[in-house]
Design a protein around this motif. Structure first.
Motif, PDB file in Angstrom:
ATOM      1  N   ASN A 112       2.359   1.776  -7.037  1.00 28.65           N
ATOM      2  CA  ASN A 112       4.022  -0.017  -7.186  1.00 28.65           C
ATOM      3  C   ASN A 112       3.649   0.033  -5.571  1.00 28.65           C
ATOM      4  O   ASN A 112       4.696   0.078  -4.941  1.00 28.65           O
ATOM      5  CB  ASN A 112       5.426   1.692  -8.004  1.00 28.65           C
ATOM      6  CG  ASN A 112       5.484   1.164  -9.674  1.00 28.65           C
ATOM      7  OD1 ASN A 112       5.000   0.108  -9.894  1.00 28.65           O
ATOM      8  ND2 ASN A 112       6.689   2.052  -9.811  1.00 28.65           N
ATOM      9  N   GLU A 115      -0.020  -3.973  -3.654  1.00 24.43           N
ATOM     10  CA  GLU A 115      -0.270  -5.246  -4.656  1.00 24.43           C
ATOM     11  C   GLU A 115      -1.888  -6.151  -4.694  1.00 24.43           C
ATOM     12  O   GLU A 115      -2.733  -5.178  -4.535  1.00 24.43           O
ATOM     13  CB  GLU A 115       0.993  -6.097  -4.359  1.00 24.43           C
ATOM     14  CG  GLU A 115       0.861  -6.505  -2.695  1.00 24.43           C
ATOM     15  CD  GLU A 115       1.815  -7.922  -2.390  1.00 24.43           C
ATOM     16  OE1 GLU A 115       0.840  -8.464  -1.160  1.00 24.43           O
ATOM     17  OE2 GLU A 115       2.837  -7.838  -2.994  1.00 24.43           O
ATOM     18  N   LEU A 142      -2.460  -5.761 -11.202  1.00 28.38           N
ATOM     19  CA  LEU A 142      -0.996  -6.191 -10.145  1.00 28.38           C
ATOM     20  C   LEU A 142      -2.160  -7.729  -9.610  1.00 28.38           C
ATOM     21  O   LEU A 142      -3.213  -7.594  -9.336  1.00 28.38           O
ATOM     22  CB  LEU A 142      -1.236  -5.096  -9.009  1.00 28.38           C
ATOM     23  CG  LEU A 142      -0.902  -4.386  -9.213  1.00 28.38           C
ATOM     24  CD1 LEU A 142      -1.143  -3.135  -7.599  1.00 28.38           C
ATOM     25  CD2 LEU A 142      -0.199  -3.346  -9.838  1.00 28.38           C
ATOM     26  N   CYS A 152       4.515 -10.672  -7.302  1.00 29.54           N
ATOM     27  CA  CYS A 152       3.373  -9.367  -7.362  1.00 29.54           C
ATOM     28  C   CYS A 152       3.808  -9.551  -9.430  1.00 29.54           C
ATOM     29  O   CYS A 152       5.255  -8.493  -8.752  1.00 29.54           O
ATOM     30  CB  CYS A 152       3.335  -8.496  -6.846  1.00 29.54           C
ATOM     31  SG  CYS A 152       2.122  -7.133  -7.197  1.00 29.54           S
ATOM     32  N   ARG A 154       3.154  -6.422 -12.495  1.00 31.20           N
ATOM     33  CA  ARG A 154       2.620  -5.502 -12.197  1.00 31.20           C
ATOM     34  C   ARG A 154       2.307  -4.682 -13.502  1.00 31.20           C
ATOM     35  O   ARG A 154       4.216  -5.022 -14.749  1.00 31.20           O
ATOM     36  CB  ARG A 154       3.581  -4.112 -11.628  1.00 31.20           C
ATOM     37  CG  ARG A 154       4.056  -4.272  -9.811  1.00 31.20           C
ATOM     38  CD  ARG A 154       4.456  -3.713  -9.308  1.00 31.20           C
ATOM     39  NE  ARG A 154       4.548  -3.822  -8.153  1.00 31.20           N
ATOM     40  CZ  ARG A 154       3.581  -3.544  -7.144  1.00 31.20           C
ATOM     41  NH1 ARG A 154       3.028  -3.077  -7.314  1.00 31.20           N
ATOM     42  NH2 ARG A 154       4.140  -4.752  -6.239  1.00 31.20           N
TER      43      ARG A 154
END
Length: 237
Positions: A112, A115, A142, A152, A154
């Protein structure tokens, strides 16, 4: 399940790819990571063994022009009281994941903070995986939102009860192109067959001859944690 060999043979440029799974006899966690290249800089690489995994190196240092996105540790290990977790990625997020896990934080928390790669217009996805001591595993990607670097996306995929003889395959590019189109959808369910040498040979021989660069494979004994690995480099073949 798909035939991994056929998936690879039908795609001249999947880019970089990760396979995590379980051996046919249900005794080993299975890992594969490969890199491919279209430019001289990308093709000028080999995998070299390190104390806790592998790193990419220039085959001919005099030809290296930009190491920023192509020199990294694709495979490292994070150890705790439960055993060793094998981490495999297509970039320096390997180190991010390991550092977070050593501090007791999670794979997802680590990613997290990252990216996709800053290599517009491709915005190459960051693909990552972890194989836990139990044999369960996670994969993630990602990537930019339809090529828009402002967002981005995820995606995390958890496999907590892998089946014997099955793996999951994720790669950076859906196909060749300009710009390169990012991988779409969930990791592909693929059959995993043979011993380590047979599996390694199948993957290497299935990759496009012009574009393949290096391959790492591993079988991790799920009872003892012992790991047997193979490295294949085109420049050393």
């Amino acid at each position: 399940m798909k035939d991994l060999s056929m998936l690879l043979k039908s795609n001249s440029y999947p880019g970089r790819g990760i396979v995590l799974g379980r051996s046919q006899d249900d005794q080993f966690g299975v890992v594969a990571y490969f890199i491919m290249g279209r430019s001289e800089n990308s093709r000028n690489r080999i995998f070299a063994a390190t104390e806790d995994g592998i790193r990419t190196e220039a085959f001919d240092p005099s030809k290296m022009t930009d190491p920023s996105l192509i020199i990294y540790h694709p495979v490292r290990v994070a150890a705790d009281e439960e055993g060793k977790t094998l981490i495999v990625t297509n970039g320096d997020q390997t180190d991010t994941i390991r550092d977070f896990m050593v501090e007791g934080e999670s794979y997802v928390e680590a990613l997290n903070t990252r990216e996709f790669e800053p290599d517009g217009p491709n915005y190459t996805p960051r693909i990552s995986g972890v194989l836990y001591p139990s044999g369960s595993y996670m994969l993630s990607i990602l990537k930019s939102l339809d090529g828009d670097p402002a967002c981005c996306v995820r995606n995390y995929f958890t496999y907590d009860a892998p089946k014997a003889g099955q793996g999951h395959f994720i790669h950076t590019y859906e196909s060749d192109g300009n710009p390169l189109p990012s991988f779409v959808g969930e990791p592909r369910a693929v059959a995993v067959a043979g011993n380590l040498d047979e599996f390694t040979q199948m993957v290497w021989e299935s990759l496009n001859e012009d574009n393949k660069v290096s391959l790492y494979t591993a079988f991790v004994n799920l009872e003892t944690g012992e790991t047997e690995t193979r490295i294949v480099n085109k420049h050393e073949a």
